[in-house]
Scaffold this motif. Structure first.
Motif, PDB file in Angstrom:
ATOM      1  N   GLU A 191       5.454 -60.876  -6.806  1.00 41.38           N
ATOM      2  CA  GLU A 191       6.313 -60.907  -7.989  1.00 41.38           C
ATOM      3  C   GLU A 191       6.724 -59.488  -8.385  1.00 41.38           C
ATOM      4  O   GLU A 191       7.880 -59.264  -8.780  1.00 41.38           O
ATOM      5  CB  GLU A 191       5.592 -61.592  -9.148  1.00 41.38           C
ATOM      6  CG  GLU A 191       6.386 -61.642 -10.450  1.00 41.38           C
ATOM      7  CD  GLU A 191       7.688 -62.442 -10.371  1.00 41.38           C
ATOM      8  OE1 GLU A 191       8.540 -62.267 -11.256  1.00 41.38           O
ATOM      9  OE2 GLU A 191       7.841 -63.251  -9.420  1.00 41.38           O
ATOM     10  N   ARG A 289       5.581 -66.358 -11.050  1.00 41.44           N
ATOM     11  CA  ARG A 289       6.187 -66.046 -12.347  1.00 41.44           C
ATOM     12  C   ARG A 289       5.311 -66.509 -13.505  1.00 41.44           C
ATOM     13  O   ARG A 289       5.207 -65.824 -14.527  1.00 41.44           O
ATOM     14  CB  ARG A 289       7.576 -66.676 -12.416  1.00 41.44           C
ATOM     15  CG  ARG A 289       8.567 -65.993 -11.485  1.00 41.44           C
ATOM     16  CD  ARG A 289       9.905 -66.710 -11.430  1.00 41.44           C
ATOM     17  NE  ARG A 289      10.858 -65.938 -10.637  1.00 41.44           N
ATOM     18  CZ  ARG A 289      12.021 -66.421 -10.183  1.00 41.44           C
ATOM     19  NH1 ARG A 289      12.367 -67.681 -10.460  1.00 41.44           N
ATOM     20  NH2 ARG A 289      12.824 -65.660  -9.475  1.00 41.44           N
ATOM     21  N   ARG A 290       4.690 -67.660 -13.334  1.00 41.83           N
ATOM     22  CA  ARG A 290       3.828 -68.157 -14.409  1.00 41.83           C
ATOM     23  C   ARG A 290       2.617 -67.251 -14.591  1.00 41.83           C
ATOM     24  O   ARG A 290       2.236 -66.930 -15.723  1.00 41.83           O
ATOM     25  CB  ARG A 290       3.388 -69.594 -14.102  1.00 41.83           C
ATOM     26  CG  ARG A 290       2.582 -70.225 -15.226  1.00 41.83           C
ATOM     27  CD  ARG A 290       2.214 -71.669 -14.899  1.00 41.83           C
ATOM     28  NE  ARG A 290       1.426 -72.261 -15.980  1.00 41.83           N
ATOM     29  CZ  ARG A 290       0.848 -73.455 -15.910  1.00 41.83           C
ATOM     30  NH1 ARG A 290       0.983 -74.192 -14.816  1.00 41.83           N
ATOM     31  NH2 ARG A 290       0.136 -73.903 -16.928  1.00 41.83           N
ATOM     32  N   TRP A 292       2.441 -64.107 -13.866  1.00 43.82           N
ATOM     33  CA  TRP A 292       2.914 -62.853 -14.449  1.00 43.82           C
ATOM     34  C   TRP A 292       3.020 -62.977 -15.976  1.00 43.82           C
ATOM     35  O   TRP A 292       2.543 -62.110 -16.712  1.00 43.82           O
ATOM     36  CB  TRP A 292       4.269 -62.492 -13.852  1.00 43.82           C
ATOM     37  CG  TRP A 292       4.791 -61.142 -14.269  1.00 43.82           C
ATOM     38  CD1 TRP A 292       5.367 -60.806 -15.465  1.00 43.82           C
ATOM     39  CD2 TRP A 292       4.741 -59.939 -13.509  1.00 43.82           C
ATOM     40  NE1 TRP A 292       5.703 -59.480 -15.481  1.00 43.82           N
ATOM     41  CE2 TRP A 292       5.332 -58.916 -14.295  1.00 43.82           C
ATOM     42  CE3 TRP A 292       4.283 -59.626 -12.227  1.00 43.82           C
ATOM     43  CZ2 TRP A 292       5.464 -57.599 -13.844  1.00 43.82           C
ATOM     44  CZ3 TRP A 292       4.417 -58.314 -11.779  1.00 43.82           C
ATOM     45  CH2 TRP A 292       4.995 -57.320 -12.583  1.00 43.82           C
ATOM     46  N   THR A 293       3.624 -64.056 -16.433  1.00 46.69           N
ATOM     47  CA  THR A 293       3.789 -64.266 -17.877  1.00 46.69           C
ATOM     48  C   THR A 293       2.443 -64.367 -18.573  1.00 46.69           C
ATOM     49  O   THR A 293       2.211 -63.744 -19.626  1.00 46.69           O
ATOM     50  CB  THR A 293       4.607 -65.547 -18.135  1.00 46.69           C
ATOM     51  OG1 THR A 293       5.910 -65.385 -17.559  1.00 46.69           O
ATOM     52  CG2 THR A 293       4.751 -65.810 -19.626  1.00 46.69           C
ATOM     53  N   GLU A 296       0.756 -60.911 -18.719  1.00 46.78           N
ATOM     54  CA  GLU A 296       1.325 -60.092 -19.796  1.00 46.78           C
ATOM     55  C   GLU A 296       0.746 -60.496 -21.150  1.00 46.78           C
ATOM     56  O   GLU A 296       0.402 -59.638 -21.975  1.00 46.78           O
ATOM     57  CB  GLU A 296       2.848 -60.219 -19.819  1.00 46.78           C
ATOM     58  CG  GLU A 296       3.566 -59.461 -18.720  1.00 46.78           C
ATOM     59  CD  GLU A 296       5.073 -59.470 -18.915  1.00 46.78           C
ATOM     60  OE1 GLU A 296       5.726 -58.491 -18.511  1.00 46.78           O
ATOM     61  OE2 GLU A 296       5.599 -60.470 -19.470  1.00 46.78           O
ATOM     62  N   GLU A 297       0.628 -61.793 -21.367  1.00 51.36           N
ATOM     63  CA  GLU A 297       0.111 -62.280 -22.646  1.00 51.36           C
ATOM     64  C   GLU A 297      -1.354 -61.885 -22.832  1.00 51.36           C
ATOM     65  O   GLU A 297      -1.771 -61.469 -23.915  1.00 51.36           O
ATOM     66  CB  GLU A 297       0.270 -63.797 -22.710  1.00 51.36           C
ATOM     67  CG  GLU A 297       1.719 -64.253 -22.797  1.00 51.36           C
ATOM     68  CD  GLU A 297       1.854 -65.761 -22.621  1.00 51.36           C
ATOM     69  OE1 GLU A 297       0.849 -66.430 -22.269  1.00 51.36           O
ATOM     70  OE2 GLU A 297       2.973 -66.272 -22.828  1.00 51.36           O
ATOM     71  N   LYS A 302       3.538 -54.897 -21.011  1.00 52.21           N
ATOM     72  CA  LYS A 302       4.879 -55.226 -20.553  1.00 52.21           C
ATOM     73  C   LYS A 302       5.306 -54.186 -19.527  1.00 52.21           C
ATOM     74  O   LYS A 302       5.198 -52.984 -19.776  1.00 52.21           O
ATOM     75  CB  LYS A 302       5.872 -55.250 -21.715  1.00 52.21           C
ATOM     76  CG  LYS A 302       5.584 -56.307 -22.771  1.00 52.21           C
ATOM     77  CD  LYS A 302       5.801 -57.701 -22.233  1.00 52.21           C
ATOM     78  CE  LYS A 302       5.582 -58.750 -23.319  1.00 52.21           C
ATOM     79  NZ  LYS A 302       5.781 -60.136 -22.809  1.00 52.21           N
TER      80      LYS A 302
END
Length: 305
Positions: A191, A289-290, A292-293, A296-297, A302
């Protein structure tokens, strides 16, 4: 076609380059640091134990007088420590050519980091995710810069990203948690490469050392440790040889973003460093992608890409 007999002799000059390596006081991280320093790189050893880091730096300087080796305390189980280390690195180097995310833990009993993450996922993936996010802007302007993240053949073993229980609070498998963390390393690399593509001079690459004989083998249950001792000479290799896939990923001018390097032998346990394949699951774009999100959380980091 990738060379089949790539050795340490193929590591090109690293004069003028700066490398940051996590977990560099022993094992494959130490061997990679020693090789890069011997080729002229300024090497920052990211270590949890500063005394051990200083001893490792001394060994590298003894092997190569004049080597520019620096020690930075870095505890990947603590986001506070990661922020502090990133700030210190910024104060001490002007840019980064190589960030090698090597440190890790394997097959540990159920434990959590200081931030409440399951220890293997928190150290092997989230810690490196946070560090990379904090340092990436120091690599982006640098031609030929690379983020090399160390995974494992274990990414195939009982491996899945348990989005419904990332921290293994419902049940715990030491092998499954390790497999999840090493799969996460690959999902992160792929990613990151997609986000870097066409946007700068930096690439993301992955590697694994095969069955390197390192301190990681100290944590498994007794039966597994005994098997390591009995089968070790057959299915494992020295830390120096285990470092070669990482060194190739970091320095071979023919390496492309999103590639994955490991040993050439049976089961990728030992042998010369070559281009290898990762699991189909590691190439699942939706999962990449999931993760990665979610990362970040969890870390509050970021990325500048």
């Amino acid at each position: 076609m990738a060379k089949q007999k790539w050795t340490a002799a193929n590591v090109p000059s690293q004069d003028g380059r700066t490398a940051v390596i996590t977990g560099a006081n022993s094992g494959i991280g130490f061997e990679a640091a020693k090789m890069l320093a011997s080729r002229g790189a300024t090497v920052v050893l990211g270590v949890r134990d500063v005394a051990k880091g200083n001893a490792a730096a001394d060994r590298i300087r003894t092997a190569g007088p004049g080597a520019d080796v620096r020690v930075q305390r870095l505890d990947l189980t603590s986001l506070d420590s990661i922020h502090t280390a990133a700030d210190a690195i910024r104060d001490n180097v002007t840019s980064i050519d190589l960030l090698i995310n090597n440190a890790g833990v394997m097959y540990t009993p159920k434990q959590t980091t200081s931030d409440g993450f399951e220890l293997q996922f928190g150290t092997n993936h989230l810690g490196h995710f946070a560090l990379t996010g904090l340092l990436l802007d120091m690599l982006l302007p640098v031609p030929g810069s690379r983020v090399v993240t160390v995974s494992s053949v274990g990414h195939r073993m009982q491996a899945a990203i348990h989005f419904d229980d990332l921290q293994w609070e419902k049940s715990y498998s030491w092998a499954g948690a390790y497999g999840q963390s090493k799969l996460a390393n690959l999902l992160f690399t792929y990613e990151l490469q997609r986000r870097l593509s066409g946007k700068g001079k930096t690439i993301a690459v992955a590697a694994h050392p095969g069955g390197a004989r390192t301190q990681l083998t100290r944590n498994p249950p007794l039966g597994v440790r005994i098997a390591y001792r009995v089968l070790g000479p057959v299915v494992t290799q020295t830390p120096a040889n285990g470092s070669l896939p990482i060194l190739r990923a970091a320095t071979d001018p023919n390496v492309l973003g999103g590639q994955y390097y490991g040993p050439s032998g049976i089961g990728e346990a030992r042998g010369r460093p070559v281009l290898v394949k990762s699991s189909a699951q590691s190439h699942d774009v939706e999962v990449q992608r999931r993760l990665w999100t979610v990362s970040e959380e969890l870390t509050g980091i970021k990325f500048p890409v």
